[in-house]
Design a protein around this motif. Structure first.
Motif, PDB file in Angstrom:
ATOM      1  N   MET A   1      37.382  39.848  52.480  1.00  0.00           N
ATOM      2  CA  MET A   1      36.721  39.509  51.216  1.00  0.00           C
ATOM      3  C   MET A   1      37.685  39.712  50.048  1.00  0.00           C
ATOM      4  SD  MET A   1      33.669  38.435  51.752  1.00  0.00           S
ATOM      5  CE  MET A   1      32.660  38.701  50.303  1.00  0.00           C
ATOM      6  N   TYR A   2      38.531  38.770  49.855  1.00  0.00           N
ATOM      7  CA  TYR A   2      39.559  38.938  48.830  1.00  0.00           C
ATOM      8  C   TYR A   2      38.997  38.970  47.428  1.00  0.00           C
ATOM      9  CZ  TYR A   2      42.835  37.873  52.534  1.00  0.00           C
ATOM     10  OH  TYR A   2      43.534  37.900  53.683  1.00  0.00           O
ATOM     11  N   THR A   3      37.921  38.204  47.228  1.00  0.00           N
ATOM     12  CA  THR A   3      37.407  38.089  45.857  1.00  0.00           C
ATOM     13  C   THR A   3      36.706  39.351  45.383  1.00  0.00           C
ATOM     14  OG1 THR A   3      35.513  36.985  46.841  1.00  0.00           O
ATOM     15  CG2 THR A   3      37.124  35.600  45.734  1.00  0.00           C
ATOM     16  N   LEU A   6      38.048  41.398  42.641  1.00  0.00           N
ATOM     17  CA  LEU A   6      38.112  40.831  41.298  1.00  0.00           C
ATOM     18  C   LEU A   6      36.957  41.262  40.413  1.00  0.00           C
ATOM     19  CD1 LEU A   6      39.241  37.232  42.211  1.00  0.00           C
ATOM     20  CD2 LEU A   6      40.617  39.048  41.198  1.00  0.00           C
ATOM     21  N   LEU A   9      36.495  45.847  39.748  1.00  0.00           N
ATOM     22  CA  LEU A   9      37.654  46.629  39.336  1.00  0.00           C
ATOM     23  C   LEU A   9      37.257  47.959  38.708  1.00  0.00           C
ATOM     24  CD1 LEU A   9      40.082  43.935  37.929  1.00  0.00           C
ATOM     25  CD2 LEU A   9      40.386  45.343  39.950  1.00  0.00           C
TER      26      LEU A   9
END
Lengths: 332, 97
Positions: A1-3, A6, A9
């Protein structure tokens, strides 16, 4: 889950603060509160920098002086295996000192300054290393109790807000576990040995128990730097909390090998889930800190002698490097 | 007291933990030259087989970005979530995508 990273943070407060034109100090505290790590080139309050330099360098000095009480037994360890283990442990302590001096240097202080402060007797180091090691059992007691107490103190430091210190502590904690286990194993063997060996183990526990409890520092009410260090997340738990944790985990270990913790007031409090313990003699702690412990003078003299006797080696290494540089410039 | 001020240069040390992995920064040390930096790094950072290769770089040779320009450098990537594969909704029936 790269997003995911974002939108989570957790630093939004920073951004808002910055837009509101809040002071750098508020922004700094905000980053610390958000569990962000502070790195060498980041802005930090002068007092934060000074506190860290003091704490990290004292910690480094403690590792370096800490080599001495155990180094005392390297030539007389009871077997070749025990000797190689002890050498490895003492080498680790030297390594820990080196990691920590490097971490302190990232705050803009030089290694030479720090070493000078130690050799001139201006710097503090852990009071525990001013106690003598008259028997082999003391080596066991140091590993078990002193390194055990150090681990309790150091594990929360792995999450310290200052990045280089936290990273050095991760490395150190991995190695400390070996130190504690080899120490306990020495005590276990002695406790299961002859009557004299058993008595030797008990005497070492008697000598090291109270000084080990003092390693956590004065009680919370007396501790000068605690509150601010907690706010800066340099410190995560209070001295008393860590001391209690150490006692709770160590007393059963003593019971297991049939040794008796030298505290007549010690008793298990079922309701609280903690051991209750007797009064610590803080006058002794203050005396040792003030330089009047059993081995303060001897320890500093040993460090000074090592430094003086190593001078020609450092000079030779510098001269050799200079000569090699000159040669390669000529050849070029 | 130290008439011989320790002015040996600082080296940053990078270790490759196993073959196939990147070198990773592990810390720094002082050494008179590169050779000594490698030897000290061996003693300091690989006492338990933590590495198969060491890089030593003079700290003064490292160029670092300024934390003050972090926003200018990294902010532009913040709202470009379409650069990530999970941004795109694909029905479960569609395989190997």
């Amino acid at each position: 889950m790269y997003t995911q990273g974002l939108d989570s943070l957790g630093k939004d407060c920073l951004r808002d603060e910055a837009q509101d034109g809040a002071g750098v100090e508020t922004r700094f505290q905000c980053r610390v509160d958000a569990e962000d790590k502070i790195e060498p080139k980041d802005w930090m309050p002068e007092a934060y920098r000074r506190t860290l330099i003091r704490q990290i360098s004292q910690h480094a000095h403690s590792e370096i002086v800490g080599m001495l009480p155990e180094g005392n037994w390297i030539t007389r360890a009871p077997s070749l295996l025990r000797k190689t283990i002890l050498i490895a442990k003492v080498q680790d302590e030297g390594g820990h000192g080196a990691y920590l001096y490097s971490a302190a240097e990232t705050l803009g202080v030089s290694r030479a300054e720090l070493v000078d402060q130690l050799l001139e007797g201006k710097a503090k180091y852990s009071s525990i290393f001013n106690y003598p090691t008259p028997t082999w059992a003391d080596v066991g007691a140091i590993g078990w109790l002193v390194d055990g107490a150090a681990i309790m103190n150091q594990i929360p430091l792995c999450r310290c807000s200052y990045g280089p210190y936290a990273r050095a502590m991760v490395r150190i904690c991995k190695e400390e576990s070996f130190h504690q286990r080899q120490g306990y194993e020495i005590m276990m063997r002695l406790a299961a040995g002859t009557e004299r060996q058993r008595a030797m183990a008990q005497a070492a526990l008697d000598r090291w128990w109270w000084p080990s409890l003092m390693m956590f520092g004065p009680s919370d009410a007396e501790s000068k730097h605690s509150a601010q260090s907690m706010r800066w997340k340099i410190k995560r738990f209070s001295n008393d909390e860590l001391r209690q944790k150490f006692i709770d985990s160590t007393v059963p270990q003593a019971d297991f090998i049939g040794l008796k913790v030298p505290d007549p007031a010690l008793r298990w409090d079922e309701a609280a889930g903690h051991y209750r313990f007797g009064e610590i003699d803080w006058r002794e702690f203050e005396q040792v800190l003030a330089g009047n412990g059993p081995c303060n003078r001897e320890r500093l003299e040993a460090r000074r002698r090592a430094h003086d006797e190593g001078r020609w080696v450092r000079a030779a290494a510098s001269a050799w490097a200079e000569k090699q540089r000159a040669k390669s410039t000529q050849a070029a | 007291m130290t008439d011989d001020k320790l002015d040996w240069p600082l080296y940053e040390i990078f270790i490759r933990a196993r073959s196939g992995l990147d070198h990773k920064h592990v810390g720094s040390l002082h050494a008179t030259d590169a050779r000594m930096a490698i030897e000290h790094a061996r003693d300091l950072y690989t006492r338990r087989q933590e590495g198969v290769s060491i890089w030593a770089v003079r700290s003064s040779e490292i160029v670092a970005s300024d934390p003050g320009e972090a926003d200018a450098l990294f902010e532009p990537a913040r709202d470009k979530i379409y650069r990530h594969p999970t941004f795109y909704d694909i029905p479960d029936e569609v395989k190997t995508l």
